[in-house]
Design an enzyme around this catalytic site. Structure first.
Site, mmCIF file in Angstrom:
data_model
loop_
_atom_site.group_PDB
_atom_site.id
_atom_site.type_symbol
_atom_site.label_atom_id
_atom_site.label_comp_id
_atom_site.label_asym_id
_atom_site.label_seq_id
_atom_site.Cartn_x
_atom_site.Cartn_y
_atom_site.Cartn_z
ATOM 1 N N SER A 135 -9.592 42.994 65.560
ATOM 2 C CA SER A 135 -9.906 43.255 64.157
ATOM 3 C C SER A 135 -11.043 44.264 64.093
ATOM 4 O O SER A 135 -11.874 44.322 65.011
ATOM 5 C CB SER A 135 -10.334 41.968 63.439
ATOM 6 O OG SER A 135 -10.885 42.242 62.161
ATOM 7 N N TYR A 148 -16.368 34.737 63.095
ATOM 8 C CA TYR A 148 -15.083 35.448 63.132
ATOM 9 C C TYR A 148 -15.257 36.832 63.748
ATOM 10 O O TYR A 148 -14.517 37.225 64.659
ATOM 11 C CB TYR A 148 -14.478 35.573 61.739
ATOM 12 C CG TYR A 148 -13.220 36.419 61.747
ATOM 13 C CD1 TYR A 148 -12.063 35.949 62.362
ATOM 14 C CD2 TYR A 148 -13.203 37.695 61.191
ATOM 15 C CE1 TYR A 148 -10.913 36.731 62.417
ATOM 16 C CE2 TYR A 148 -12.064 38.481 61.234
ATOM 17 C CZ TYR A 148 -10.926 37.991 61.849
ATOM 18 O OH TYR A 148 -9.789 38.773 61.914
#
Length: 250
Positions: A135, A148
């Site tokens: 990501s 995250y």
């Protein structure tokens, strides 16, 4: 026919990747927790799709899945480590520790253990490709990203370190780093089912789609054996970079 193994196959990126690989003449093993969703995908994709119950956070589940692959005498040519999630957008000081534990178990430990199970056979065959789904959160920090973002930074560095370890072999490793993407359950899960908040996030924005990620997987897999795509960062045109935050004394 080449064989691909896709984790997190039951929805979102995983489902789109399975579809794209089947269309590209792969046999696809799709691993996921939700057996009902896998059964739906099996009905759609047909004989070249193998549904495999798998929870990447459960060692026994992973052992059973790998044993099934061995029993079927299938060599994995392509591993797509797609299983992952984000939970919550709270600042670190008020975040739920259970959310942190689950993200680490899935995005870090799960991805690493799937790789650990399948990599030796690739090295023995001196052939294979691992595509990790990272990501842009692994590169660009933002408020509420905390664990995250850190988990995706792990994916980035793990991918690069695998490349270092695999020097001298023909096993390749890539990391795809998507930005804002719609058409998945990702934000609904992250925002604890708050559909209004999800709608607000994507309102008036043409985000990238799961199919864009799937097409990128197929493109990477289609490169000549001497070519390694280290990383691909993908954002929608609507997304760019924010200024650094400054906290002012008022």
């Amino acid at each position: 026919m080449k064989t691909a193994f896709v984790t997190g196959a039951s929805a979102g990126f995983g489902k789109a990747i399975c579809r794209a690989l089947i269309a590209d003449n792969y046999r696809v093993i799709g691993g996921a927790r939700r057996a009902d969703k896998l059964a739906e995908l099996k009905r759609e994709l047909g004989e070249h799709f193998i549904a495999l119950p798998l929870d990447v956070t459960d060692a026994a589940s992973l052992d059973a899945a790998c044993e099934s692959i061995r029993d079927a005498s299938l060599h994995i040519d392509l591993l797509v480590n797609n299983a992952g999630l984000a939970l919550g957008i709270d600042r670190a000081q008020s975040a739920d520790a259970k959310n942190w534990e689950r993200m680490i178990a899935t995005n870090v430990t799960g991805l690493a253990m799937v790789t650990h199970k399948l990599l030796p056979a690739m090295v023995e065959a001196n052939n294979g490709l691992i595509i990790n789904i990272g990501s842009i959160a692994g590169t660009y920090p933002y408020p509420g990203g905390n664990v995250y973002g850190a988990s995706k930074a792990f994916v980035k560095q793990f991918s690069l370190n695998l490349r270092a370890d695999l020097a001298g072999t023909k096993v390749r490793v890539s990391n795809i780093e998507p930005g804002l993407c719609s058409g998945t359950e990702f934000s609904l899960v992250r925002l604890a089912g708050d559909q209004d908040a999800v709608n607000a996030l994507y309102r008036d924005v043409e985000a990238i789609r799961p199919e864009d990620l799937a097409n990128t997987v197929v493109w990477i897999a289609g490169q000549p054996p001497h070519v390694n795509i280290n990383s691909v960062e993908i954002m929608p045109v609507a997304q760019s970079y924010a200024a650094l935050n400054i906290a002012r004394n008022l």
